[in-house]
Design an enzyme around this catalytic site. Structure first.
Site, PDB file in Angstrom:
ATOM      1  N   CYS A   1      -2.882   5.128  -9.214  1.00 62.42           N
ATOM      2  CA  CYS A   1      -3.320   5.732 -10.897  1.00 62.42           C
ATOM      3  C   CYS A   1      -2.349   6.720 -11.370  1.00 62.42           C
ATOM      4  O   CYS A   1      -2.286   7.917 -10.650  1.00 62.42           O
ATOM      5  CB  CYS A   1      -4.721   5.626 -11.073  1.00 62.42           C
ATOM      6  SG  CYS A   1      -5.576   4.537 -10.426  1.00 62.42           S
TER       7      CYS A   1
ATOM      8  N   ARG B   1       2.821   4.977  -9.711  1.00 61.97           N
ATOM      9  CA  ARG B   1       1.654   5.356  -9.084  1.00 61.97           C
ATOM     10  C   ARG B   1       0.504   4.063  -9.085  1.00 61.97           C
ATOM     11  O   ARG B   1      -0.390   4.326  -8.308  1.00 61.97           O
ATOM     12  CB  ARG B   1       0.840   6.389  -9.732  1.00 61.97           C
ATOM     13  CG  ARG B   1       1.651   7.467  -9.906  1.00 61.97           C
ATOM     14  CD  ARG B   1       1.273   8.856 -10.660  1.00 61.97           C
ATOM     15  NE  ARG B   1      -0.086   9.360 -10.107  1.00 61.97           N
ATOM     16  CZ  ARG B   1      -0.025  10.224  -8.840  1.00 61.97           C
ATOM     17  NH1 ARG B   1       1.155  10.910  -8.712  1.00 61.97           N
ATOM     18  NH2 ARG B   1      -1.409  10.599  -8.367  1.00 61.97           N
TER      19      ARG B   1
ATOM     20  N   TRP C   1      -4.068   1.460 -10.176  1.00 60.52           N
ATOM     21  CA  TRP C   1      -4.068   0.803  -9.000  1.00 60.52           C
ATOM     22  C   TRP C   1      -5.493   0.597  -8.615  1.00 60.52           C
ATOM     23  O   TRP C   1      -6.064   1.633  -8.244  1.00 60.52           O
ATOM     24  CB  TRP C   1      -3.327   1.761  -7.912  1.00 60.52           C
ATOM     25  CG  TRP C   1      -3.019   1.177  -6.362  1.00 60.52           C
ATOM     26  CD1 TRP C   1      -2.055   0.390  -6.252  1.00 60.52           C
ATOM     27  CD2 TRP C   1      -3.922   1.134  -5.437  1.00 60.52           C
ATOM     28  NE1 TRP C   1      -2.200  -0.085  -4.959  1.00 60.52           N
ATOM     29  CE2 TRP C   1      -3.112   0.505  -4.275  1.00 60.52           C
ATOM     30  CE3 TRP C   1      -5.189   1.934  -5.140  1.00 60.52           C
ATOM     31  CZ2 TRP C   1      -3.722   0.467  -3.110  1.00 60.52           C
ATOM     32  CZ3 TRP C   1      -5.568   1.687  -3.765  1.00 60.52           C
ATOM     33  CH2 TRP C   1      -4.882   0.970  -2.637  1.00 60.52           C
TER      34      TRP C   1
ATOM     35  N   ASN D   1      -8.261   9.235 -12.051  1.00 59.61           N
ATOM     36  CA  ASN D   1      -7.402   8.729 -10.846  1.00 59.61           C
ATOM     37  C   ASN D   1      -8.207   9.152  -9.633  1.00 59.61           C
ATOM     38  O   ASN D   1      -8.416  10.359  -9.563  1.00 59.61           O
ATOM     39  CB  ASN D   1      -6.195   9.375 -10.826  1.00 59.61           C
ATOM     40  CG  ASN D   1      -5.186   9.363  -9.536  1.00 59.61           C
ATOM     41  OD1 ASN D   1      -5.438   8.595  -8.715  1.00 59.61           O
ATOM     42  ND2 ASN D   1      -4.467  10.336  -9.514  1.00 59.61           N
ATOM     43  N   GLY D   2      -8.661   8.358  -8.941  1.00 60.94           N
ATOM     44  CA  GLY D   2      -9.377   8.776  -7.645  1.00 60.94           C
ATOM     45  C   GLY D   2     -10.467   8.001  -7.619  1.00 60.94           C
ATOM     46  O   GLY D   2     -10.583   6.829  -7.862  1.00 60.94           O
TER      47      GLY D   2
ATOM     48  N   GLU E   1      11.288   1.609  10.858  1.00 66.18           N
ATOM     49  CA  GLU E   1      11.309   1.747   9.080  1.00 66.18           C
ATOM     50  C   GLU E   1      12.169   0.666   8.377  1.00 66.18           C
ATOM     51  O   GLU E   1      11.760   0.176   7.334  1.00 66.18           O
ATOM     52  CB  GLU E   1      12.336   3.006   9.066  1.00 66.18           C
ATOM     53  CG  GLU E   1      12.656   3.519   7.724  1.00 66.18           C
ATOM     54  CD  GLU E   1      11.611   3.747   6.403  1.00 66.18           C
ATOM     55  OE1 GLU E   1      10.221   3.694   6.945  1.00 66.18           O
ATOM     56  OE2 GLU E   1      11.882   3.811   5.488  1.00 66.18           O
TER      57      GLU E   1
ATOM     58  N   LYS F   1      10.623  -1.262   5.340  1.00 64.60           N
ATOM     59  CA  LYS F   1      11.165  -1.687   3.935  1.00 64.60           C
ATOM     60  C   LYS F   1      11.330  -3.023   3.705  1.00 64.60           C
ATOM     61  O   LYS F   1      11.127  -3.312   2.430  1.00 64.60           O
ATOM     62  CB  LYS F   1      12.757  -0.959   4.153  1.00 64.60           C
ATOM     63  CG  LYS F   1      12.977   0.320   4.249  1.00 64.60           C
ATOM     64  CD  LYS F   1      12.735   0.950   2.778  1.00 64.60           C
ATOM     65  CE  LYS F   1      11.314   1.447   2.787  1.00 64.60           C
ATOM     66  NZ  LYS F   1      10.901   2.995   3.277  1.00 64.60           N
TER      67      LYS F   1
ATOM     68  N   GLU G   1       7.908  -4.582   2.543  1.00 69.79           N
ATOM     69  CA  GLU G   1       7.077  -3.775   1.487  1.00 69.79           C
ATOM     70  C   GLU G   1       7.744  -4.585   0.186  1.00 69.79           C
ATOM     71  O   GLU G   1       7.051  -4.571  -0.983  1.00 69.79           O
ATOM     72  CB  GLU G   1       6.838  -2.616   1.265  1.00 69.79           C
ATOM     73  CG  GLU G   1       8.140  -1.635   1.548  1.00 69.79           C
ATOM     74  CD  GLU G   1       7.917   0.021   1.471  1.00 69.79           C
ATOM     75  OE1 GLU G   1       6.675   0.280   1.127  1.00 69.79           O
ATOM     76  OE2 GLU G   1       8.813   0.510   1.879  1.00 69.79           O
TER      77      GLU G   1
ATOM     78  N   HIS H   1       8.815  -8.089  26.790  1.00 71.08           N
ATOM     79  CA  HIS H   1       7.537  -7.850  27.216  1.00 71.08           C
ATOM     80  C   HIS H   1       6.662  -8.586  26.106  1.00 71.08           C
ATOM     81  O   HIS H   1       5.502  -8.414  25.944  1.00 71.08           O
ATOM     82  CB  HIS H   1       6.696  -6.395  27.203  1.00 71.08           C
ATOM     83  CG  HIS H   1       7.703  -5.536  28.236  1.00 71.08           C
ATOM     84  ND1 HIS H   1       7.321  -6.051  29.703  1.00 71.08           N
ATOM     85  CD2 HIS H   1       8.954  -4.785  28.174  1.00 71.08           C
ATOM     86  CE1 HIS H   1       8.045  -5.036  30.492  1.00 71.08           C
ATOM     87  NE2 HIS H   1       9.046  -4.240  29.649  1.00 71.08           N
TER      88      HIS H   1
ATOM     89  N   LYS I   1       2.808   4.531  -5.144  1.00 75.05           N
ATOM     90  CA  LYS I   1       3.825   5.589  -4.720  1.00 75.05           C
ATOM     91  C   LYS I   1       2.960   6.664  -4.025  1.00 75.05           C
ATOM     92  O   LYS I   1       3.418   7.145  -2.656  1.00 75.05           O
ATOM     93  CB  LYS I   1       4.599   6.233  -5.695  1.00 75.05           C
ATOM     94  CG  LYS I   1       5.823   7.095  -5.170  1.00 75.05           C
ATOM     95  CD  LYS I   1       7.144   6.328  -4.628  1.00 75.05           C
ATOM     96  CE  LYS I   1       7.976   7.288  -4.049  1.00 75.05           C
ATOM     97  NZ  LYS I   1       8.673   6.740  -2.940  1.00 75.05           N
TER      98      LYS I   1
HETATM   99  C1  F6R Z   1       7.002   3.103   2.424  1.00 76.88           C
HETATM  100  C2  F6R Z   1       6.356   4.143   1.670  1.00 76.88           C
HETATM  101  C3  F6R Z   1       5.067   4.735   2.178  1.00 76.88           C
HETATM  102  C4  F6R Z   1       4.953   6.074   2.437  1.00 76.88           C
HETATM  103  C5  F6R Z   1       3.601   6.745   2.885  1.00 76.88           C
HETATM  104  C6  F6R Z   1       3.200   8.218   2.858  1.00 76.88           C
HETATM  105  O1  F6R Z   1       8.356   3.070   1.730  1.00 76.88           O
HETATM  106  O2  F6R Z   1       6.820   4.908   0.717  1.00 76.88           O
HETATM  107  O3  F6R Z   1       4.854   4.288   3.384  1.00 76.88           O
HETATM  108  O4  F6R Z   1       5.823   7.004   3.152  1.00 76.88           O
HETATM  109  O5  F6R Z   1       2.566   6.117   1.774  1.00 76.88           O
HETATM  110  O6  F6R Z   1       3.479   8.687   1.507  1.00 76.88           O
HETATM  111  P1  F6R Z   1       3.918  10.342   1.458  1.00 76.88           P
HETATM  112  O7  F6R Z   1       5.327  10.728   2.279  1.00 76.88           O
HETATM  113  O8  F6R Z   1       4.040  10.614  -0.005  1.00 76.88           O
HETATM  114  O9  F6R Z   1       2.881  11.039   2.194  1.00 76.88           O
END
Ligand code: F6R
Length: 615
Positions: free
Chosen positions: A2, A27, A75, A101-102, A488, A492, A495, A511, A610
């Site tokens: 949010c 957000r 969100w 937000n929360g 990673e 990517k 997501e 395995h 985010k």
């Molecule tokens: C993936 C991504 C998330 C963040 C995770 C941690 O692309 O962005 O997996 O890495 O939510 O977020 P931070 O780094 O802000 O603690």
């Protein structure tokens, strides 16, 4: 999780709040709303969907008037994303309005009490409970909004950044924060409220970042009064000068923030180096480490906590720290660590990695480690973020604002900071010799230009993405320093394209995952020259003999893998511990192009946000 925006001043609030919400859409983006007050009428407009949908609804209603406005991009936590659950929420009387937000964790008992006192609820949200609780306190005790917010928040358990106003009091907004960020932009006879400073940077460079547990009454008549939520004690507000500019938060000619941020990596890594990596002097300077060097040298163990991509950076760091600094490292998901009664000793160092500096689980892990006596070091990107303030010391990544929800430059700059720390400690401990140290520093300095060279593979990567865009699964394999990069790469792809992908250490394939391999399974294999090369080549043979498709990420000039793989993407040669900074780039571009070709919303993938400020 949010985004909230507010304006109070002499201009029209609507365009400021709408533009601000668009900047905060990273957000959360499942619904949006705005409340505007023109001195007479309080008008709330809200809708499921994005801020652009909100604009359409507001235009139809022609409700865009007012010089006080608060807006929200959501969100969803409590209640599905729909018009009714969208913020802002009114109190029962229609006098008070709130954005939040929360999460208010004890909303259910509070709601029951309010229902027993005659309150009715229209939405499923915890926020509507909070605004009615504030109203209930205000009415019963016949007190100001400010006082009512303070008393109500003392009854609420959870996390919040809120902005509330009362239509009977023109020119005043009350804000508060606990666990969710809140910044107040201070202009000339005008104030801005936002989850981060991006909504107001073109209007003012002065901002107050509320601390956890603080609230503020922003009034055009009386300016800003900051106080503690707990007891109302007044606090002297600290006005900071902002470091970001407008250009940094715009797309700059790229189609998406994600692509822009991928391309910013050479520059971002250079910014991470600035003033720290001094190869000609044979020095790495990092104030957070230098000031605490004894703690690091005496540490029996480093525990790294993080989530998601930041956790992957932590895994790369584990390999790098153990390689150079010879300190045992454990890497933990913050969400697991915080709930499993971990053994933390006084001579442990906890390193928390977080781009946003707001991740709730990482924050909780930090608090737990502090309670148990560990020294806590933060690696954050967002300057002034909650985690950067909660830790004993830290090092910023200086990647600049990362707006694409999928993390890219944050990852490579986190690895960069952690590698600098490992080398700094290795030198001090004598775990690497002088000539090796100097060589490493010079090689490290080359990384931005090697990232630039890797980015030149973009057209080829786009062509490969065209071949694989319609596959439903993908495996990623890597070994050693590049095992976390495989994780990673898979994250990517998942997501942003919603294609199922898994990352594995290459040797683990036999395995279990090998059973998945057939002609429908593309496998991205990171097979750099010095990284257990022969063994990974054998893994590729095993995949090919089961008809799997192989995309090899190889060192420039490699001919052996070219002969057996379906495609190869070359990276420049570097020392194996630094290869993650390069091998990551093609994987970012591969997932980006697939997602674009599939017509997905790259910068705002479904269900994600985010900064994850809820558990
Ligand atoms: C993936 C991504 C998330 C963040 C995770 C941690 O692309 O962005 O997996 O890495 O939510 O977020 P931070 O780094 O802000 O603690």
């Amino acid at each position: 999780m949010c985004g909230i925006v507010g304006y109070i001043g002499h201009r029209d609030a609507y365009p400021i709040v709408i533009k601000g919400l668009k900047r905060l859409e990273y957000r959360g983006y499942d619904s949006a709303g705005i409340a505007l007050f023109d001195g007479n009428t309080l008008e709330v407009t809200k809708t499921k969907g994005k801020v652009a949908d909100l604009e359409r609804v507001a235009l139809q209603k022609n409700s865009m008037k007012g010089s006080i406005g608060i807006g929200h991009t959501r969100w969803a936590t409590h209640g599905v994303p729909n018009d009714v659950n969208s913020h802002p929420h009114y109190s029962n009387s229609g006098n008070l309005v709130i954005i939040h937000n929360g999460i208010i964790e004890n909303y259910e008992p509070l709601k029951k009490e309010l229902i027993a006192r005659g309150y009715t609820f229209h939405s499923d949200t915890d926020t509507e409970v909070l605004i009615n609780l504030i109203e209930d306190v205000q009415v019963n005790e016949n007190i100001s909004l400010e006082k009512a917010v303070q008393i109500a928040l003392n009854q609420a358990i959870g996390a919040y950044a809120i902005a509330v106003f009362d239509k009977r009091v023109d020119g005043e907004v009350v804000v508060a924060r606990l666990g969710s960020p809140l910044a107040i932009g201070v202009g000339e006879n005008e104030f801005f409220i936002a989850s981060d400073a991006s909504p107001f940077i073109e209007y003012t460079s002065s901002a107050i970042y509320l601390e956890d547990g603080e609230m503020a009454t922003i009034s055009l008549q009386k300016e800003i009064c900051v106080s503690k939520i707990k007891d109302g004690a007044l606090v002297d507000p600290y006005i900071q000068k902002l470091q970001i500019n407008l250009e940094q938060i715009e797309k700059g000619g790229f189609d998406h923030f994600m692509l822009k941020e991928i391309y910013e990596q050479p520059h971002a890594i250079n910014d991470t180096f600035r003033g720290r990596l001094l190869p000609n002097e044979g020095v790495i300077k990092m104030a957070g480490i230098d000031d605490n060097i004894d703690k690091f040298l005496n540490a029996k163990r480093i525990i790294i906590v993080a989530c998601g991509t930041s956790w992957h950076a932590g895994l790369v760091a584990e390999y790098i720290f153990e390689e150079f600094a010879r300190i045992p490292v454990e890497v933990e998901y913050a969400s697991e660590f915080r709930y499993r009664n971990p053994i933390i000793n006084k001579d442990d160092i906890l390193i928390a990695i977080s781009q946003s500096g707001e991740t709730a689980d990482t924050m909780a892990a930090i608090k737990l480690a502090k309670q148990r006596g560990a020294f806590v070091f933060g690696v954050c990107n967002v300057v002034g973020s909650s985690i950067s303030r909660e830790t004993h010391a830290g090092a910023y990544t200086h990647a600049g604002p990362e707006i694409g929800v999928a993390s890219t430059k944050a990852f490579t700059t986190q690895i960069t900071v952690l590698a600098l720390i490992a080398l700094r400690l290795a030198k001090q401990k004598g775990s690497i010799d002088n000539s090796q140290y100097h060589y490493l520093l010079h090689e490290m300095e080359q990384m931005p230009s090697k990232v630039t060279e890797t980015l030149e593979q973009n057209d080829l990567i786009e062509q490969i993405a065209e071949v694989y865009k319609d596959y439903s699964d993908c495996l990623y394999l890597g070994r050693g320093f590049n095992f976390p990069v495989a994780l990673e790469g898979a994250l990517k792809l998942k997501e942003i394209s919603y294609i199922h992908a898994e990352g594995y250490p290459a040797a683990e394939m036999k395995h279990g995952p090998i059973a998945l391999i057939d002609e429908n399974m593309p496998v991205v294999v990171i097979a750099t020259k010095k990284g257990h090369y022969e063994k990974v080549v054998s893994n590729i043979q095993e995949i090919k003999s089961r008809k799997g498709k192989v995309i090899g990420i190889v060192t420039k000039g490699d001919t052996s893998i070219k002969a057996i793989a379906d495609h190869v993407i070359e990276i420049p040669e570097t020392l194996e511990p630094f290869t993650p900074l390069l091998t990551t780039i093609p994987l970012q571009l591969f997932s980006y192009h697939i997602a674009v070709k599939l017509g997905k919303n790259v910068d705002q993938p479904r269900n994600l946000a985010k900064s994850v400020t809820v558990e």
